[in-house]
Enzyme design. Structure first.
Site, PDB file in Angstrom:
ATOM      1  N   HIS A 170       0.841  -1.209   0.000  1.00 47.22           N
ATOM      2  CA  HIS A 170       0.000   0.000   0.000  1.00 47.22           C
ATOM      3  C   HIS A 170       0.873   1.255   0.000  1.00 47.22           C
ATOM      4  O   HIS A 170       0.677   2.173  -0.812  1.00 47.22           O
ATOM      5  CB  HIS A 170      -0.899  -0.034   1.238  1.00 47.22           C
ATOM      6  CG  HIS A 170      -1.822   1.129   1.379  1.00 47.22           C
ATOM      7  ND1 HIS A 170      -3.181   1.053   1.128  1.00 47.22           N
ATOM      8  CD2 HIS A 170      -1.604   2.411   1.793  1.00 47.22           C
ATOM      9  CE1 HIS A 170      -3.740   2.233   1.358  1.00 47.22           C
ATOM     10  NE2 HIS A 170      -2.808   3.073   1.768  1.00 47.22           N
ATOM     11  N   GLU A 171       1.862   1.300   0.895  1.00 45.62           N
ATOM     12  CA  GLU A 171       2.718   2.488   0.983  1.00 45.62           C
ATOM     13  C   GLU A 171       3.652   2.599  -0.220  1.00 45.62           C
ATOM     14  O   GLU A 171       3.947   3.700  -0.692  1.00 45.62           O
ATOM     15  CB  GLU A 171       3.509   2.471   2.292  1.00 45.62           C
ATOM     16  CG  GLU A 171       2.660   2.450   3.561  1.00 45.62           C
ATOM     17  CD  GLU A 171       1.636   3.572   3.644  1.00 45.62           C
ATOM     18  OE1 GLU A 171       1.809   4.612   2.978  1.00 45.62           O
ATOM     19  OE2 GLU A 171       0.640   3.407   4.386  1.00 45.62           O
ATOM     20  N   HIS A 174       1.698   4.167  -2.993  1.00 46.60           N
ATOM     21  CA  HIS A 174       1.658   5.626  -2.829  1.00 46.60           C
ATOM     22  C   HIS A 174       2.938   6.245  -3.403  1.00 46.60           C
ATOM     23  O   HIS A 174       2.893   7.254  -4.111  1.00 46.60           O
ATOM     24  CB  HIS A 174       1.550   6.004  -1.356  1.00 46.60           C
ATOM     25  CG  HIS A 174       0.167   5.964  -0.800  1.00 46.60           C
ATOM     26  ND1 HIS A 174      -0.952   6.397  -1.496  1.00 46.60           N
ATOM     27  CD2 HIS A 174      -0.302   5.552   0.415  1.00 46.60           C
ATOM     28  CE1 HIS A 174      -2.028   6.256  -0.753  1.00 46.60           C
ATOM     29  NE2 HIS A 174      -1.671   5.747   0.414  1.00 46.60           N
ATOM     30  N   HIS A 180      -5.738   6.623  -2.904  1.00 42.22           N
ATOM     31  CA  HIS A 180      -6.684   5.647  -2.370  1.00 42.22           C
ATOM     32  C   HIS A 180      -7.860   5.465  -3.329  1.00 42.22           C
ATOM     33  O   HIS A 180      -8.267   6.409  -4.009  1.00 42.22           O
ATOM     34  CB  HIS A 180      -7.201   6.098  -1.006  1.00 42.22           C
ATOM     35  CG  HIS A 180      -6.132   6.145   0.039  1.00 42.22           C
ATOM     36  ND1 HIS A 180      -5.841   7.278   0.762  1.00 42.22           N
ATOM     37  CD2 HIS A 180      -5.275   5.196   0.475  1.00 42.22           C
ATOM     38  CE1 HIS A 180      -4.853   7.022   1.603  1.00 42.22           C
ATOM     39  NE2 HIS A 180      -4.489   5.769   1.451  1.00 42.22           N
ATOM     40  N   TYR A 225      -9.773   1.784   1.300  1.00 39.31           N
ATOM     41  CA  TYR A 225      -9.924   1.843   2.752  1.00 39.31           C
ATOM     42  C   TYR A 225     -11.155   1.052   3.193  1.00 39.31           C
ATOM     43  O   TYR A 225     -12.073   0.785   2.414  1.00 39.31           O
ATOM     44  CB  TYR A 225     -10.021   3.291   3.205  1.00 39.31           C
ATOM     45  CG  TYR A 225      -8.691   3.895   3.628  1.00 39.31           C
ATOM     46  CD1 TYR A 225      -7.500   3.185   3.502  1.00 39.31           C
ATOM     47  CD2 TYR A 225      -8.632   5.179   4.163  1.00 39.31           C
ATOM     48  CE1 TYR A 225      -6.295   3.733   3.912  1.00 39.31           C
ATOM     49  CE2 TYR A 225      -7.427   5.738   4.573  1.00 39.31           C
ATOM     50  CZ  TYR A 225      -6.261   5.005   4.441  1.00 39.31           C
ATOM     51  OH  TYR A 225      -5.072   5.543   4.854  1.00 39.31           O
TER      52      TYR A 225
END
Length: 273
Positions: A170-171, A174, A180, A225
């Site tokens: 996930h990071e 980014h 998101h 999310y």
């Protein structure tokens, strides 16, 4: 023996039993309990719990915004926030792993990186003096800059709470320029934002972006999310539509659509069937 003496004796015995276990054993037990609980959480709950109390400026909960840069810079055509392709056709992203991590923790991070190889043209390579690279460190919480900054840029994966395969990927996504899922420009066709269940201060975390969506909306995306993200007292803030029972917020790792999206954004044409 009178009542007061018996009470004192009981306290002394309890103290002795507690002190019979070394502090590190008690701490390890507490950690195992927390780790077991975190395995039941959706990805948002873990990230927001780890980032709670952070002094850093975090957009949408885990996007690090330095004072010199806005979170929307990657959407500005004057800038390129994407990692360039090398002459060999791969997109090489240099990185440094902090020595704060032990051997097993480093392997967890490397394994998450390996999840990109074989299915995309992304290659995470050890830093060899490049100006732009990822510095992966155990700071306070789980967060990353948005896209390539052109210099050393921090990806925080606090040990041990952020060292889950899905959170690591996930990071990293980014850092590659991905927002998101719930902030996509077309999100209102797929999820309902329950504004009454969100504190007004957090409305900014649900702002739609002018995004190039590349693929259909993906409920199973590792960038999606969970249902209670930023909700008042864990109230539902994001509801899938038309089926509210669709699960969202998985923490296992990139979905097939996440992979397709990476390949489209970075033009990994040979990996698209």
């Amino acid at each position: 023996m009178d009542l007061q003496a018996r009470a004192l004796l009981l306290l002394l015995l309890l103290s002795a039993v507690c002190n019979a276990y070394p502090t590190d054993v008690r701490n390890q037990t507490n950690y195992r309990i927390k780790q077991k609980n975190s395995e039941k959480e959706d990805i948002t709950t873990t990230i927001l719990r780890m980032n709670n109390g952070s002094a850093d400026m975090l957009f949408e909960g885990d996007v690090f915004v330095p004072r010199s840069r806005t979170a929307k810079k990657c959407l500005d055509p004057r800038y390129s926030c994407f990692w360039p392709k090398s002459s060999n056709g791969n997109v090489e992203i240099p990185f440094v792993l902090s020595d704060e991590y032990d051997h097993n923790e480093k392997n967890q991070i490397l394994k998450a990186m390996k999840g990109f190889e074989g299915r995309t043209c992304i290659r995470f390579l050890r830093h060899r003096g490049e100006r732009a690279y990822l510095s992966i460190e155990s700071k306070f919480g789980c967060f990353s800059l948005m896209g390539r900054s052109g210099e050393r840029q921090l990806v925080s994966l606090q040990r041990p709470g952020c060292l889950n395969n899905g959170i690591i990927q996930h990071e990293l996504l980014h850092a590659m320029g991905f927002y998101h899922e719930h902030t996509r420009s077309d999100r209102d066709k797929y999820v309902k934002i329950n504004w009454d269940n969100i504190q007004e201060y957090y409305y900014k975390n649900f702002q739609k972006m002018d995004t190039d969506n590349l693929t259909p909306y993906d409920y199973s995306s590792v960038m999606q999310y969970g249902k209670t993200a930023f909700g008042k007292n864990r109230a539902e803030s994001i509801t899938p539509i038309p089926d509210p029972n669709v699960p969202i917020g998985q923490r296992e790792g990139m979905s097939d659509t996440d992979i397709l999206r990476v390949n489209k954004l970075y033009k990994c044409w040979s990996y698209i069937g």
